[in-house]
Design a protein around this motif. Structure first.
Motif, PDB file in Angstrom:
ATOM      1  N   LEU A   3      -0.464   6.098  13.495  1.00 29.57           N
ATOM      2  CA  LEU A   3      -1.682   6.863  13.239  1.00 29.57           C
ATOM      3  C   LEU A   3      -2.854   5.903  13.380  1.00 29.57           C
ATOM      4  O   LEU A   3      -3.051   5.011  12.549  1.00 29.57           O
ATOM      5  CB  LEU A   3      -1.633   7.465  11.830  1.00 29.57           C
ATOM      6  N   GLU A   4      -3.646   6.063  14.442  1.00 32.97           N
ATOM      7  CA  GLU A   4      -4.696   5.094  14.759  1.00 32.97           C
ATOM      8  C   GLU A   4      -5.703   4.926  13.632  1.00 32.97           C
ATOM      9  O   GLU A   4      -6.219   3.825  13.409  1.00 32.97           O
ATOM     10  CB  GLU A   4      -5.418   5.507  16.046  1.00 32.97           C
ATOM     11  N   ALA A   5      -5.998   5.985  12.909  1.00 34.01           N
ATOM     12  CA  ALA A   5      -7.005   5.915  11.845  1.00 34.01           C
ATOM     13  C   ALA A   5      -6.448   5.328  10.553  1.00 34.01           C
ATOM     14  O   ALA A   5      -7.196   5.126   9.595  1.00 34.01           O
ATOM     15  CB  ALA A   5      -7.572   7.310  11.570  1.00 34.01           C
ATOM     16  N   PHE A   6      -5.172   5.034  10.519  1.00 38.85           N
ATOM     17  CA  PHE A   6      -4.535   4.557   9.296  1.00 38.85           C
ATOM     18  C   PHE A   6      -4.987   3.132   8.978  1.00 38.85           C
ATOM     19  O   PHE A   6      -5.110   2.288   9.866  1.00 38.85           O
ATOM     20  CB  PHE A   6      -3.020   4.608   9.467  1.00 38.85           C
ATOM     21  N   GLU A   7      -5.215   2.848   7.691  1.00 36.33           N
ATOM     22  CA  GLU A   7      -5.598   1.519   7.229  1.00 36.33           C
ATOM     23  C   GLU A   7      -4.437   0.922   6.437  1.00 36.33           C
ATOM     24  O   GLU A   7      -4.194   1.320   5.289  1.00 36.33           O
ATOM     25  CB  GLU A   7      -6.855   1.575   6.359  1.00 36.33           C
ATOM     26  N   PRO A   8      -3.688  -0.021   6.984  1.00 39.99           N
ATOM     27  CA  PRO A   8      -2.528  -0.581   6.283  1.00 39.99           C
ATOM     28  C   PRO A   8      -2.853  -1.160   4.913  1.00 39.99           C
ATOM     29  O   PRO A   8      -2.037  -1.087   3.988  1.00 39.99           O
ATOM     30  CB  PRO A   8      -2.038  -1.670   7.242  1.00 39.99           C
ATOM     31  N   GLU A   9      -4.040  -1.731   4.759  1.00 40.11           N
ATOM     32  CA  GLU A   9      -4.419  -2.326   3.466  1.00 40.11           C
ATOM     33  C   GLU A   9      -4.494  -1.282   2.359  1.00 40.11           C
ATOM     34  O   GLU A   9      -4.385  -1.615   1.173  1.00 40.11           O
ATOM     35  CB  GLU A   9      -5.761  -3.046   3.580  1.00 40.11           C
ATOM     36  N   ASN A  10      -4.687  -0.016   2.736  1.00 37.41           N
ATOM     37  CA  ASN A  10      -4.791   1.052   1.740  1.00 37.41           C
ATOM     38  C   ASN A  10      -3.510   1.869   1.623  1.00 37.41           C
ATOM     39  O   ASN A  10      -3.488   2.903   0.959  1.00 37.41           O
ATOM     40  CB  ASN A  10      -5.950   1.992   2.105  1.00 37.41           C
ATOM     41  N   SER A  11      -2.445   1.412   2.263  1.00 37.88           N
ATOM     42  CA  SER A  11      -1.212   2.185   2.271  1.00 37.88           C
ATOM     43  C   SER A  11      -0.614   2.316   0.882  1.00 37.88           C
ATOM     44  O   SER A  11      -0.656   1.385   0.074  1.00 37.88           O
ATOM     45  CB  SER A  11      -0.185   1.523   3.193  1.00 37.88           C
ATOM     46  N   MET A  12      -0.047   3.464   0.611  1.00 39.82           N
ATOM     47  CA  MET A  12       0.712   3.687  -0.621  1.00 39.82           C
ATOM     48  C   MET A  12       2.174   3.990  -0.285  1.00 39.82           C
ATOM     49  O   MET A  12       2.940   4.443  -1.122  1.00 39.82           O
ATOM     50  CB  MET A  12       0.095   4.832  -1.430  1.00 39.82           C
ATOM     51  N   GLY A  13       2.565   3.715   0.974  1.00 36.12           N
ATOM     52  CA  GLY A  13       3.945   3.930   1.382  1.00 36.12           C
ATOM     53  C   GLY A  13       4.881   2.981   0.659  1.00 36.12           C
ATOM     54  O   GLY A  13       4.587   1.794   0.505  1.00 36.12           O
ATOM     55  N   SER A  14       6.021   3.498   0.229  1.00 40.90           N
ATOM     56  CA  SER A  14       6.963   2.677  -0.532  1.00 40.90           C
ATOM     57  C   SER A  14       8.362   3.255  -0.403  1.00 40.90           C
ATOM     58  O   SER A  14       8.536   4.473  -0.295  1.00 40.90           O
ATOM     59  CB  SER A  14       6.552   2.631  -2.008  1.00 40.90           C
ATOM     60  N   ALA A  15       9.357   2.379  -0.383  1.00 46.08           N
ATOM     61  CA  ALA A  15      10.748   2.818  -0.349  1.00 46.08           C
ATOM     62  C   ALA A  15      11.582   1.837  -1.154  1.00 46.08           C
ATOM     63  O   ALA A  15      11.324   0.622  -1.129  1.00 46.08           O
ATOM     64  CB  ALA A  15      11.269   2.900   1.087  1.00 46.08           C
ATOM     65  N   ILE A  16      12.554   2.346  -1.890  1.00 48.45           N
ATOM     66  CA  ILE A  16      13.477   1.512  -2.655  1.00 48.45           C
ATOM     67  C   ILE A  16      14.773   1.379  -1.863  1.00 48.45           C
ATOM     68  O   ILE A  16      15.365   2.378  -1.457  1.00 48.45           O
ATOM     69  CB  ILE A  16      13.749   2.112  -4.039  1.00 48.45           C
ATOM     70  N   LEU A  17      15.202   0.136  -1.640  1.00 52.01           N
ATOM     71  CA  LEU A  17      16.447  -0.136  -0.943  1.00 52.01           C
ATOM     72  C   LEU A  17      17.435  -0.738  -1.933  1.00 52.01           C
ATOM     73  O   LEU A  17      17.148  -1.779  -2.538  1.00 52.01           O
ATOM     74  CB  LEU A  17      16.230  -1.108   0.218  1.00 52.01           C
ATOM     75  N   LEU A  18      18.561  -0.103  -2.119  1.00 60.83           N
ATOM     76  CA  LEU A  18      19.612  -0.603  -2.999  1.00 60.83           C
ATOM     77  C   LEU A  18      20.690  -1.243  -2.147  1.00 60.83           C
ATOM     78  O   LEU A  18      21.275  -0.585  -1.278  1.00 60.83           O
ATOM     79  CB  LEU A  18      20.187   0.537  -3.837  1.00 60.83           C
ATOM     80  N   VAL A  19      20.955  -2.517  -2.379  1.00 59.69           N
ATOM     81  CA  VAL A  19      21.875  -3.276  -1.526  1.00 59.69           C
ATOM     82  C   VAL A  19      22.898  -4.003  -2.408  1.00 59.69           C
ATOM     83  O   VAL A  19      22.653  -4.250  -3.590  1.00 59.69           O
ATOM     84  CB  VAL A  19      21.099  -4.286  -0.666  1.00 59.69           C
ATOM     85  N   PRO A  20      24.040  -4.368  -1.840  1.00 60.30           N
ATOM     86  CA  PRO A  20      25.083  -5.022  -2.647  1.00 60.30           C
ATOM     87  C   PRO A  20      24.660  -6.373  -3.211  1.00 60.30           C
ATOM     88  O   PRO A  20      25.035  -6.724  -4.329  1.00 60.30           O
ATOM     89  CB  PRO A  20      26.250  -5.178  -1.664  1.00 60.30           C
ATOM     90  N   ASP A  21      23.887  -7.158  -2.446  1.00 61.21           N
ATOM     91  CA  ASP A  21      23.526  -8.508  -2.882  1.00 61.21           C
ATOM     92  C   ASP A  21      22.110  -8.822  -2.388  1.00 61.21           C
ATOM     93  O   ASP A  21      21.903  -9.045  -1.192  1.00 61.21           O
ATOM     94  CB  ASP A  21      24.528  -9.524  -2.323  1.00 61.21           C
ATOM     95  N   THR A  22      21.156  -8.845  -3.300  1.00 55.27           N
ATOM     96  CA  THR A  22      19.766  -9.088  -2.904  1.00 55.27           C
ATOM     97  C   THR A  22      19.570 -10.513  -2.397  1.00 55.27           C
ATOM     98  O   THR A  22      18.745 -10.749  -1.514  1.00 55.27           O
ATOM     99  CB  THR A  22      18.808  -8.826  -4.072  1.00 55.27           C
TER     100      THR A  22
END
Length: 233
Positions: free
Chosen positions: A53-72
């Motif tokens: 999205l060209e108008a998107f400002e990464p510094e203002n992003s609120m995107g988030s995802a939790i990744l659960l893995v066997p060994d961090t």
């Protein structure tokens, strides 16, 4: 049950995220330019999709995802090796960046990756809880966990710095071996906000600590972190 959830996260340009996620060991499985820019990645059991999205400002992003893995720890080492190979060093400030694995107050231990789109990937160990190891911390370990919660989990580096500085001042009588992880994290935070002079001062304080050979061996990972931070200044 075979349910599977795939986050769809924003970025300004998909060309920004492709080399970054490939450095982390993800495979680009799909890409389109029209009718809208879109890419898909896979790494083992992790699938991530991104739209441009060209108008998107990464510094203002609120995107988030939790990744659960066997060994961090294993995943962090693999991510870090990929970033060093692709970019010559770990990216610890700005966008993108990666934080080091640390325990955080009120949540399970893990680390965070902030990608070029400003999206936060919060990596935790599968099955871990905030109760793991709780109650065995020293005074300064509790300070460090609080600071890590503020900076690495909430993104408030200024408060995290204040927590560390206040804790080190309040517990000035603590053994040097307990001070070292806080000073290393303080240097990392100062570097993250672009204050190179004070980052160097924190690392100078690390160098001045009196540690015996056994303590140095136990803190080998933190001392390696300090050396890498010094090289980044």
């Amino acid at each position: 049950m075979n349910e599977h959830v795939i986050p769809i996260l924003p970025c300004r340009n998909v060309d920004d995220v492709v080399p970054f996620y490939e450095a982390l060991g993800f495979t680009l499985t799909f890409r389109q330019a029209r009718p809208n820019p879109y890419v898909c990645f896979n790494r083992g059991g992790i699938d991530l999709h991104f739209f441009g999205l060209e108008a998107f400002e990464p510094e203002n992003s609120m995107g988030s995802a939790i990744l659960l893995v066997p060994d961090t720890g294993v995943l962090y080492d693999e991510f870090a090796a990929g970033l060093r190979a692709a970019f010559g060093k770990l990216t610890l400030s700005g966008l993108p960046r990666i934080t080091r694995p640390r325990r955080k107050q009120g949540t399970a231990a893990g680390f965070t990756v902030v990608d070029p789109g400003g999206n936060w990937l919060r990596i935790y160990a599968l099955g871990a809880t905030e109760e793991d190891g709780k109650g065995s911390e020293s005074r300064l370990e509790r300070v460090l966990m609080n600071a890590t919660r503020q900076g690495d989990a909430r993104g408030d580096d200024a408060i995290a710095i204040s927590v560390l500085e206040a804790g080190l001042s309040r517990h000035a009588d603590a053994p040097d071996v307990e001070k070292l992880p806080l000073l290393v994290h303080l240097a990392e935070l100062k570097l993250r906000i672009g204050n190179l002079e004070f980052a160097a001062q924190a690392l100078d304080s690390v160098d001045s600590l009196a540690l015996n050979p056994m303590e140095r061996e136990g803190l080998a990972a933190e001392l390696a972190n300090a050396a890498e931070l010094r090289a980044s200044l």
